[in-house]
Design a protein around this motif. Structure first.
Motif, PDB file in Angstrom:
ATOM      1  N   SER A 144       0.866  -1.178   0.000  1.00 50.61           N
ATOM      2  CA  SER A 144       0.000   0.000   0.000  1.00 50.61           C
ATOM      3  C   SER A 144       0.903   1.229   0.000  1.00 50.61           C
ATOM      4  CB  SER A 144      -0.894   0.003   1.237  1.00 50.61           C
ATOM      5  OG  SER A 144      -1.797  -1.079   1.203  1.00 50.61           O
TER       6      SER A 144
ATOM      7  N   PHE B  52       1.314   5.608   0.343  1.00 47.92           N
ATOM      8  CA  PHE B  52       0.752   6.750   1.054  1.00 47.92           C
ATOM      9  C   PHE B  52       1.575   8.013   0.775  1.00 47.92           C
ATOM     10  CE2 PHE B  52      -1.855   4.093   3.852  1.00 47.92           C
ATOM     11  CZ  PHE B  52      -1.151   2.891   3.863  1.00 47.92           C
TER      12      PHE B  52
ATOM     13  N   TYR C 109       2.148  11.517   3.053  1.00 52.09           N
ATOM     14  CA  TYR C 109       1.907  12.242   4.296  1.00 52.09           C
ATOM     15  C   TYR C 109       2.490  13.641   4.159  1.00 52.09           C
ATOM     16  CZ  TYR C 109       0.469   8.112   6.970  1.00 52.09           C
ATOM     17  OH  TYR C 109      -0.214   7.034   7.457  1.00 52.09           O
TER      18      TYR C 109
ATOM     19  N   LEU D 298       2.805  14.004  11.429  1.00 51.55           N
ATOM     20  CA  LEU D 298       2.459  13.755  10.034  1.00 51.55           C
ATOM     21  C   LEU D 298       0.950  13.617   9.870  1.00 51.55           C
ATOM     22  CD1 LEU D 298       5.486  12.746  10.326  1.00 51.55           C
ATOM     23  CD2 LEU D 298       4.989  11.350   8.321  1.00 51.55           C
TER      24      LEU D 298
ATOM     25  N   THR E 124      -4.129   1.516  -2.502  1.00 50.85           N
ATOM     26  CA  THR E 124      -3.819   0.180  -1.989  1.00 50.85           C
ATOM     27  C   THR E 124      -3.585  -0.860  -3.073  1.00 50.85           C
ATOM     28  OG1 THR E 124      -6.172  -0.304  -1.780  1.00 50.85           O
ATOM     29  CG2 THR E 124      -5.057   0.595   0.159  1.00 50.85           C
TER      30      THR E 124
ATOM     31  N   LYS F 153       3.734   0.449   2.810  1.00 50.47           N
ATOM     32  CA  LYS F 153       3.560  -0.563   3.850  1.00 50.47           C
ATOM     33  C   LYS F 153       3.283  -1.880   3.166  1.00 50.47           C
ATOM     34  CE  LYS F 153       1.518  -1.042   8.442  1.00 50.47           C
ATOM     35  NZ  LYS F 153       1.327  -2.494   8.488  1.00 50.47           N
ATOM     36  N   ARG F 154       4.119  -2.879   3.488  1.00 54.80           N
ATOM     37  CA  ARG F 154       3.952  -4.178   2.857  1.00 54.80           C
ATOM     38  C   ARG F 154       2.720  -4.883   3.408  1.00 54.80           C
ATOM     39  NH1 ARG F 154       9.043  -7.908   2.804  1.00 54.80           N
ATOM     40  NH2 ARG F 154       8.919  -7.556   5.040  1.00 54.80           N
TER      41      ARG F 154
ATOM     42  N   GLY G  44       0.830  -7.484   7.729  1.00 49.14           N
ATOM     43  CA  GLY G  44       0.578  -6.157   8.260  1.00 49.14           C
ATOM     44  C   GLY G  44       1.476  -5.780   9.415  1.00 49.14           C
TER      45      GLY G  44
ATOM     46  N   TYR H  60       7.740   5.567  15.903  1.00 46.81           N
ATOM     47  CA  TYR H  60       8.730   5.945  14.895  1.00 46.81           C
ATOM     48  C   TYR H  60       9.697   6.960  15.491  1.00 46.81           C
ATOM     49  CZ  TYR H  60       5.561   3.921  11.430  1.00 46.81           C
ATOM     50  OH  TYR H  60       4.773   3.063  10.711  1.00 46.81           O
TER      51      TYR H  60
ATOM     52  N   GLN I 241       5.651  -1.986  16.337  1.00 43.96           N
ATOM     53  CA  GLN I 241       4.205  -1.990  16.210  1.00 43.96           C
ATOM     54  C   GLN I 241       3.623  -2.913  17.268  1.00 43.96           C
ATOM     55  OE1 GLN I 241       2.198  -3.912  12.925  1.00 43.96           O
ATOM     56  NE2 GLN I 241       0.515  -2.462  13.007  1.00 43.96           N
TER      57      GLN I 241
ATOM     58  N   LEU J  35       7.530   9.750  17.225  1.00 45.56           N
ATOM     59  CA  LEU J  35       6.144   9.817  16.769  1.00 45.56           C
ATOM     60  C   LEU J  35       5.415   8.526  17.090  1.00 45.56           C
ATOM     61  CD1 LEU J  35       6.887  11.355  13.271  1.00 45.56           C
ATOM     62  CD2 LEU J  35       5.713  12.523  15.139  1.00 45.56           C
TER      63      LEU J  35
ATOM     64  N   GLN K 142      -4.122  -3.851  12.185  1.00 45.42           N
ATOM     65  CA  GLN K 142      -2.722  -3.847  11.803  1.00 45.42           C
ATOM     66  C   GLN K 142      -2.512  -4.090  10.314  1.00 45.42           C
ATOM     67  OE1 GLN K 142      -0.517  -6.989  13.700  1.00 45.42           O
ATOM     68  NE2 GLN K 142      -1.423  -8.571  12.455  1.00 45.42           N
ATOM     69  N   GLU K 143      -3.593  -4.192   9.543  1.00 43.96           N
ATOM     70  CA  GLU K 143      -3.436  -4.521   8.132  1.00 43.96           C
ATOM     71  C   GLU K 143      -2.812  -3.374   7.355  1.00 43.96           C
ATOM     72  OE1 GLU K 143      -4.358  -7.941   9.214  1.00 43.96           O
ATOM     73  OE2 GLU K 143      -3.827  -7.536   7.147  1.00 43.96           O
ATOM     74  N   SER K 144      -2.193  -3.722   6.217  1.00 41.40           N
ATOM     75  CA  SER K 144      -1.379  -2.755   5.484  1.00 41.40           C
ATOM     76  C   SER K 144      -2.202  -1.633   4.882  1.00 41.40           C
ATOM     77  CB  SER K 144      -0.609  -3.465   4.378  1.00 41.40           C
ATOM     78  OG  SER K 144      -1.518  -4.007   3.439  1.00 41.40           O
ATOM     79  N   ASN K 145      -3.483  -1.890   4.554  1.00 45.10           N
ATOM     80  CA  ASN K 145      -4.250  -0.846   3.895  1.00 45.10           C
ATOM     81  C   ASN K 145      -4.908   0.111   4.883  1.00 45.10           C
ATOM     82  OD1 ASN K 145      -6.066  -2.578   4.939  1.00 45.10           O
ATOM     83  ND2 ASN K 145      -7.327  -2.768   3.118  1.00 45.10           N
ATOM     84  N   GLN K 146      -4.691  -0.125   6.170  1.00 52.80           N
ATOM     85  CA  GLN K 146      -5.231   0.777   7.174  1.00 52.80           C
ATOM     86  C   GLN K 146      -4.291   1.961   7.343  1.00 52.80           C
ATOM     87  OE1 GLN K 146      -8.067   0.579   9.136  1.00 52.80           O
ATOM     88  NE2 GLN K 146      -8.741  -1.118   7.859  1.00 52.80           N
ATOM     89  N   PRO K 147      -4.768   3.183   7.117  1.00 51.55           N
ATOM     90  CA  PRO K 147      -3.884   4.334   7.294  1.00 51.55           C
ATOM     91  C   PRO K 147      -3.506   4.525   8.753  1.00 51.55           C
ATOM     92  CG  PRO K 147      -6.129   5.063   6.948  1.00 51.55           C
ATOM     93  CD  PRO K 147      -6.130   3.583   6.731  1.00 51.55           C
ATOM     94  N   GLN K 148      -2.282   4.974   8.985  1.00 55.34           N
ATOM     95  CA  GLN K 148      -1.834   5.280  10.330  1.00 55.34           C
ATOM     96  C   GLN K 148      -1.993   6.772  10.582  1.00 55.34           C
ATOM     97  OE1 GLN K 148       2.005   3.628  11.263  1.00 55.34           O
ATOM     98  NE2 GLN K 148       1.413   1.576  10.629  1.00 55.34           N
ATOM     99  N   HIS K 149      -2.512   7.113  11.749  1.00 48.74           N
ATOM    100  CA  HIS K 149      -2.752   8.496  12.138  1.00 48.74           C
ATOM    101  C   HIS K 149      -1.734   8.877  13.211  1.00 48.74           C
ATOM    102  CE1 HIS K 149      -6.626   8.578   9.987  1.00 48.74           C
ATOM    103  NE2 HIS K 149      -6.658   7.305  10.310  1.00 48.74           N
ATOM    104  N   PHE K 150      -1.006   9.960  12.962  1.00 50.49           N
ATOM    105  CA  PHE K 150       0.116  10.320  13.805  1.00 50.49           C
ATOM    106  C   PHE K 150      -0.225  11.393  14.828  1.00 50.49           C
ATOM    107  CE2 PHE K 150       3.887   8.248  12.013  1.00 50.49           C
ATOM    108  CZ  PHE K 150       3.358   7.727  10.853  1.00 50.49           C
ATOM    109  N   GLY K 151       0.429  11.298  15.992  1.00 52.09           N
ATOM    110  CA  GLY K 151       0.410  12.384  16.950  1.00 52.09           C
ATOM    111  C   GLY K 151       1.443  13.434  16.576  1.00 52.09           C
TER     112      GLY K 151
END
Lengths: 114, 114
Positions: free
Chosen positions: A32, A34, A36, A44, A51, A93-94, A98, B35, B48, B90, B97-106
Motif C-alpha cells: 500500500s 501513502f 503524508y 504527520l 492500496t 507498507k507491505r 501487516g 517511529y 508496532q 512519533l 494492523q493490516e497494510s491498507n489501514q492508514p496510520q494516524h500520527f500524533g
C-alpha cells in the motif's frame, strides 16, 4: 528490503504553479502506498493513499496514481497555494501480515512563494 | 474526536539516563506504532503493537522497548540514552494492523540528549 526514493528538495514554486513530487519505491509484492504531509512543529498528516495498482488517491486537490509497471506514486497538484508549504513524505507498507511499519522516503520540502 | 495524543511534548535528558514516552491512540484504534524521526529525515519504524502484543520491530537496539496496555495506550522506553537518540518520536495508531489501514500520527515528543 523496502525503500522509497523521493526527489530532493527544497522545491520552490510560485503560487498557482503546477506541482509534481516524484516518488519511486522498491518492495516485494504489492504494498500500500501513502503520501503524508508535515507542517512545522507538527506530526504527520495523511494526505492520500492507494492500496492497489492503478488506484488513484486524491485529497485537497492533490492526486497520486499507483503505477506498478514503473513502481511509482508521484504526487501532483494543479494549482498550489502558499498554505501548501510543508514537507511531503512518500511511504509504503507491505502486506505481509501487516506487521511491518511504514517505510518513508526522506521527504521533500515544498516552498510556495506568493 | 481526539486524535493521537503524546506526552510529554518536549524532554531534555543527559547521556546514560532512561526515558519513557507515552501515547494514547484514537478511540477504537487497536494498533499503535512508534517511529523515530531525526532532523531532516523521514521517520524510521521502531515498533508496532496490536492487541497488547509486539507484532513488528524495526532495526533498533535492545535499549528500545515498548508495551501496550489494555486500554490500547502505549509507552516507549529508551535506556542508556546516547546523543544520537535525540529526535522527534512519533506515535501512530490505526484501527487494525493490516497494510491498507492508514496510520494516524500524533504531534510527537521532541527528545533532546545533552
Amino acid at each position: 528490503g523496502n525503500s522509497v526514493t523521493q526527489m530532493e528538495g527544497p522545491v520552490t514554486l510560485s503560487e498557482e504553479a503546477f506541482l509534481t513530487i516524484n516518488c519511486t519505491y522498491t518492495a516485494t509484492g504489492y504494498p500500500s502506498l501513502f503520501w503524508y504531509v508535515q507542517y512545522p512543529g507538527e506530526g504527520l498528516q495523511l494526505l492520500l493513499k492507494a492500496t492497489k495498482a492503478d488506484d488513484k488517491g486524491s485529497n485537497k486537490g492533490f492526486e497520486a496514481t499507483y503505477r506498478k509497471e514503473t513502481t511509482s506514486f508521484h504526487l501532483e497538484k494543479g494549482s498550489v497555494q502558499v498554505s501548501d508549504s510543508a514537507v511531503y513524505f512518500c511511504a509504503l507498507k507491505r502486506r505481509r501480515g501487516g506487521a511491518d511499519g511504514l517505510t518513508f522516503g526522506k521527504g521533500t520540502h515544498l516552498i510556495i512563494q506568493p | 474526536d481526539a486524535g493521537v495524543t503524546q506526552s510529554p511534548t518536549h524532554l531534555i535528558k543527559t547521556r546514560g539516563q532512561q526515558v519513557t514516552l507515552r501515547c494514547s491512540p484514537i478511540s477504537g484504534h487497536k494498533s499503535v506504532s512508534w517511529y523515530q524521526q531525526v532532523l531532516g529525515q523521514g521517520p524510521q519504524f521502531i515498533f508496532q503493537y496490536y492487541e497488547k502484543e509486539e507484532r513488528g520491530r524495526g532495526n533498533f537496539p535492545d535499549r528500545f522497548s515498548a508495551r501496550q496496555f489494555p486500554n490500547y495506550s502505549s509507552e516507549l522506553n529508551v535506556n542508556a540514552l546516547l546523543l544520537g537518540d535525540s529526535a522527534l518520536y512519533l506515535c501512530a495508531s490505526s484501527l487494525e494492523q493490516e497494510s491498507n489501514q492508514p496510520q494516524h500520527f500524533g504531534d510527537g515528543t521532541r527528545l533532546s540528549i545533552l
